[in-house]
Design an enzyme around this catalytic site. Sequence first.
Site, PDB file in Angstrom:
ATOM      1  N   PRO A 166       5.394  -2.820   0.133  1.00 14.12           N
ATOM      2  CA  PRO A 166       4.230  -2.477  -0.703  1.00 14.12           C
ATOM      3  C   PRO A 166       4.650  -2.362  -2.170  1.00 14.12           C
ATOM      4  O   PRO A 166       5.238  -1.372  -2.584  1.00 14.12           O
ATOM      5  CB  PRO A 166       3.760  -1.133  -0.138  1.00 14.12           C
ATOM      6  CG  PRO A 166       4.926  -0.584   0.594  1.00 14.12           C
ATOM      7  CD  PRO A 166       5.837  -1.699   0.976  1.00 14.12           C
TER       8      PRO A 166
ATOM      9  N   ASP B  41       9.144  -0.258  -4.666  1.00 16.63           N
ATOM     10  CA  ASP B  41       8.724  -0.147  -3.267  1.00 16.63           C
ATOM     11  C   ASP B  41       8.013   1.204  -3.126  1.00 16.63           C
ATOM     12  O   ASP B  41       8.644   2.270  -3.219  1.00 16.63           O
ATOM     13  CB  ASP B  41       9.981  -0.215  -2.384  1.00 16.63           C
ATOM     14  CG  ASP B  41       9.663  -0.196  -0.899  1.00 16.63           C
ATOM     15  OD1 ASP B  41       8.571   0.284  -0.526  1.00 16.63           O
ATOM     16  OD2 ASP B  41      10.523  -0.643  -0.116  1.00 16.63           O
ATOM     17  N   HIS B  42       6.719   1.141  -2.885  1.00 14.55           N
ATOM     18  CA  HIS B  42       5.928   2.386  -2.878  1.00 14.55           C
ATOM     19  C   HIS B  42       6.226   3.261  -1.662  1.00 14.55           C
ATOM     20  O   HIS B  42       5.832   4.419  -1.605  1.00 14.55           O
ATOM     21  CB  HIS B  42       4.434   2.034  -2.928  1.00 14.55           C
ATOM     22  CG  HIS B  42       3.610   3.062  -3.636  1.00 14.55           C
ATOM     23  ND1 HIS B  42       4.087   4.306  -3.982  1.00 14.55           N
ATOM     24  CD2 HIS B  42       2.333   3.032  -4.078  1.00 14.55           C
ATOM     25  CE1 HIS B  42       3.148   5.000  -4.580  1.00 14.55           C
ATOM     26  NE2 HIS B  42       2.065   4.247  -4.663  1.00 14.55           N
ATOM     27  N   ARG B  43       6.971   2.720  -0.697  1.00 12.81           N
ATOM     28  CA  ARG B  43       7.369   3.578   0.434  1.00 12.81           C
ATOM     29  C   ARG B  43       8.452   4.554  -0.004  1.00 12.81           C
ATOM     30  O   ARG B  43       8.661   5.607   0.593  1.00 12.81           O
ATOM     31  CB  ARG B  43       7.924   2.721   1.585  1.00 12.81           C
ATOM     32  CG  ARG B  43       6.908   1.820   2.221  1.00 12.81           C
ATOM     33  CD  ARG B  43       7.569   0.850   3.173  1.00 12.81           C
ATOM     34  NE  ARG B  43       8.547   0.002   2.488  1.00 12.81           N
ATOM     35  CZ  ARG B  43       9.272  -0.939   3.080  1.00 12.81           C
ATOM     36  NH1 ARG B  43       9.156  -1.159   4.382  1.00 12.81           N
ATOM     37  NH2 ARG B  43      10.122  -1.670   2.400  1.00 12.81           N
TER      38      ARG B  43
ATOM     39  N   ILE C 219       9.295   5.044  -3.628  1.00 13.06           N
ATOM     40  CA  ILE C 219       9.094   5.584  -4.985  1.00 13.06           C
ATOM     41  C   ILE C 219       7.601   5.802  -5.220  1.00 13.06           C
ATOM     42  O   ILE C 219       6.793   4.912  -4.917  1.00 13.06           O
ATOM     43  CB  ILE C 219       9.653   4.582  -6.017  1.00 13.06           C
ATOM     44  CG1 ILE C 219      11.179   4.484  -5.868  1.00 13.06           C
ATOM     45  CG2 ILE C 219       9.286   4.962  -7.435  1.00 13.06           C
ATOM     46  CD1 ILE C 219      11.770   3.232  -6.410  1.00 13.06           C
TER      47      ILE C 219
END
Length: 434
Positions: free
Chosen positions: A230, A406-408, A410
Amino acid sequence: MSELLEIKIPDIGDFDGVDVIEVLMSEGLEVRKEDSLLTLESDKATMEIPSPENGIIKEVRVGMGDVVKEHDVVAILELTAGSADAEVTEPTEAAVEPDKEPEPSKAPEAEPVREPAPVAKVQPEPNTSGGVLPYASPSVRRFARELGADLTRIAGTAKAGRITRDDVKAFVKQSLQGGAQSSTTGGLNLNLPPMRELDFSKFGEIETQALTRIQKISGPVLARNWITIPHVTQFDEADITEMETFRKTNQELAKQRGTKLTPLAFLIKASVAALKEFPRFNSSLSNDGESLVLKNYFHIGVAVDTPNGLVVPVLRNCEQKGLLELAAELAEVSQRARDGRLTPRDLQGGCFSISSLGGIGGTAFTPIINAPEVAILGVSRAFMKPIWNGMEFRPRMMMPLSLSYDHRVIDGASAARFTRYLADMLADIRRVML
Ligand code: CAO
């Protein structure tokens, strides 16, 4: 008499000897320039030795399991029409006789056999702006591609986890029995309609160009990273007015040292400072997705545009290097990348990547994360902009930054803090030393 060519092992990096794990040629086989002849395996990567010209293999001098090193002659190639572009002299009897090894003492006479400079095609393991490639030889990759099997989902059973042909077969078998999902979406079953195949020639004149090997490898990896991670991209601008003055003042010194100081060396230093301040940006998700692996080293990958496609060589231990040292290393490694002379080690171990399009132009872009890294910094061309300082507009040189993360791993607030911190470091590069 036909023209013969000795095919030698090219520069393969810091290895004294590497194993031959595949012999893809046999005597009498007709090969085309760039066809793979051998696969070599070093500690953690494989590399292909391509044919330097079109021709027929007259003699194979290696076998599976042999250990070879730079300059070893592995085959004799008889050139076929259209392959030779330079002066070629007649080979000696010693060189053409199939069963006879050339005698070392006859080296001067053996010279006439043309010596090409083949370049090892390194399997760019950690990668090409795309991530860590699974460990498999090129022919196994090809085999997997033909079957539509996603190597990232296959566990290798050979030494050091290398994926074999049998592993691919077992995976495909399991998939057919319903145990696996879509091969192109990293396990996501998106149930999308297949891309329509179009005959473009119906609409006008066309030309077909083969993708380069690097493009063929990096394409699926980029697609996987784009689909499975993501991505969010945070944009910011750094005031580099003072940095540019400092850079230009020191350009003469850089020249004396035989290098050129570009903003990229500063970006590497500032990125290291930001990674130290925000350690989650210097991490990777564990394979099971249950934890983060935080790294205490600072190896920075730099995207390099080459005639064959994009590659991301890694500069190691950047925290220990000065700007001029980084600039020199950057120039050296990017030249080797353009010449296709990177070794597997050059491509391994990156923590964070920088993709600079600043030398070309643009105002912003959304770089794709180079998994298993969790963030990548895109840099666009700096430009003069009027900035309000509370009393008046002042002309400032502003550098656009585009940080994909990477939104998982950060969250958005951390990303904004990271780019702000980075911009502050670039605004006053002396702070990097604090
Ligand atoms: N703003 C303004 N000027 C910039 C700049 C920036 N952000 N970055 C570089 N420049 C200038 C340099 O100072 C240099 O100027 P001079 O020629 O006047 O000295 C000029 O642009 C050319 O720089 P360069 O590109 O040769 O050198 P570099 O150190 O900036 O970059 C390298 C080296 C290897 C990264 C680059 O050549 C390259 O290949 N870039 C493409 C990377 C790429 O394709 N990324 C896209 C990947 S998609 O995610």
